[in-house]
Write a protein that holds these residues in place. Structure first.
Motif, PDB file in Angstrom:
ATOM      1  N   HIS A  93      38.908  35.829  42.896  1.00  0.00           N
ATOM      2  CA  HIS A  93      38.987  37.282  42.440  1.00  0.00           C
ATOM      3  C   HIS A  93      40.463  37.932  42.522  1.00  0.00           C
ATOM      4  CE1 HIS A  93      36.599  40.090  40.082  1.00  0.00           C
ATOM      5  NE2 HIS A  93      37.166  41.006  40.775  1.00  0.00           N
ATOM      6  N   ILE A  94      41.007  37.707  43.714  1.00  0.00           N
ATOM      7  CA  ILE A  94      42.347  38.202  44.140  1.00  0.00           C
ATOM      8  C   ILE A  94      43.205  37.350  43.396  1.00  0.00           C
ATOM      9  CG2 ILE A  94      44.014  38.105  45.982  1.00  0.00           C
ATOM     10  CD1 ILE A  94      41.683  38.827  47.967  1.00  0.00           C
ATOM     11  N   ALA A  95      43.386  35.998  43.149  1.00  0.00           N
ATOM     12  CA  ALA A  95      44.121  35.244  42.390  1.00  0.00           C
ATOM     13  C   ALA A  95      44.260  35.815  40.965  1.00  0.00           C
ATOM     14  CB  ALA A  95      43.694  33.807  42.789  1.00  0.00           C
ATOM     15  N   GLY A  96      43.078  36.115  40.412  1.00  0.00           N
ATOM     16  CA  GLY A  96      42.902  36.481  38.970  1.00  0.00           C
ATOM     17  C   GLY A  96      43.778  37.813  39.128  1.00  0.00           C
TER      18      GLY A  96
ATOM     19  N   ALA B 102      38.884  34.260  29.541  1.00  0.00           N
ATOM     20  CA  ALA B 102      37.769  35.172  29.646  1.00  0.00           C
ATOM     21  C   ALA B 102      36.418  34.663  29.934  1.00  0.00           C
ATOM     22  CB  ALA B 102      37.520  35.499  27.796  1.00  0.00           C
ATOM     23  N   LEU B 103      36.127  33.321  29.763  1.00  0.00           N
ATOM     24  CA  LEU B 103      34.824  32.559  30.519  1.00  0.00           C
ATOM     25  C   LEU B 103      34.877  32.615  31.583  1.00  0.00           C
ATOM     26  CD1 LEU B 103      32.221  31.146  29.914  1.00  0.00           C
ATOM     27  CD2 LEU B 103      33.512  29.046  29.691  1.00  0.00           C
ATOM     28  N   ILE B 104      36.063  32.361  32.443  1.00  0.00           N
ATOM     29  CA  ILE B 104      36.232  32.225  33.780  1.00  0.00           C
ATOM     30  C   ILE B 104      35.930  33.481  34.613  1.00  0.00           C
ATOM     31  CG2 ILE B 104      37.990  31.965  35.886  1.00  0.00           C
ATOM     32  CD1 ILE B 104      39.173  29.721  34.042  1.00  0.00           C
ATOM     33  N   ALA B 105      36.516  34.813  33.845  1.00  0.00           N
ATOM     34  CA  ALA B 105      36.417  35.928  34.282  1.00  0.00           C
ATOM     35  C   ALA B 105      34.883  36.506  34.201  1.00  0.00           C
ATOM     36  CB  ALA B 105      37.187  37.097  33.501  1.00  0.00           C
TER      37      ALA B 105
END
Length: 168
Positions: free
Chosen positions: A139-142, A68-71
């Protein structure tokens, strides 16, 4: 011999350059694509940030605190870079002494020419370019992680609600 360096190149299509446009009296004028595009992106990002301020996102699905923090951090870094790029690009052009025409609606005058300040903003703009590449890849990897690996519905909460198809 082919240039195998990692420095960015202008596309062969001519994007990123001035595009010719017919002016008054049949004279060709050019549209400054990078400046106009950058200022348009700046306006869209500011509008997006304002919209997000008054329309909070849907509740988050349960995920580990670290993810959540990474996002959150990656989203705010994307906003920051998409604000930094147009501003640094405009200042790069402005400190070159150039006036920017915004779709020929109004001119935005440049500043007194300064090679040192121009070079500073050129470096900032180039660093921002590489940051965009890195953040978009993250972002794509996520997205791939949530859709293909975790299958946790994160993408579904971001998309508009779909009405079910009625077959009959």
């Amino acid at each position: 011999m082919a240039d195998l360096s990692l420095r960015p190149r202008r596309p062969a299509s001519g994007l990123g350059r001035h595009q010719p446009r017919q002016g008054r009296g049949g004279q060709a004028r050019s549209v400054p694509v990078p400046q106009v595009g950058g200022l348009t992106i700046l306006a869209l990002v500011v509008a997006r940030i304002l919209w997000r301020t008054f329309n909070p996102p849907p509740p988050e699905v349960s995920e580990p605190a670290g993810l959540a923090l990474i996002a959150r951090v990656s989203h705010w870094l994307l906003y920051a870079v998409f604000l930094l790029m147009p501003v640094s690009g405009f200042l790069l052009s402005a400190f070159n002494g150039s006036t920017t025409q915004f779709f020929y609606l109004f001119p935005i005058p440049g500043f007194e020419k300064s090679e040192a300040i121009r070079n500073l903003f050129q470096s900032v703009h180039l660093a921002g370019q590489w940051a965009v590449y890195a953040l978009v890849l993250l972002h794509i990897a996520g997205t791939v992680w949530h859709v293909a690996i975790r299958r946790d519905g994160v993408l579904d909460r971001m998309l508009p609600q779909q009405k079910p198809l009625i077959r009959g």
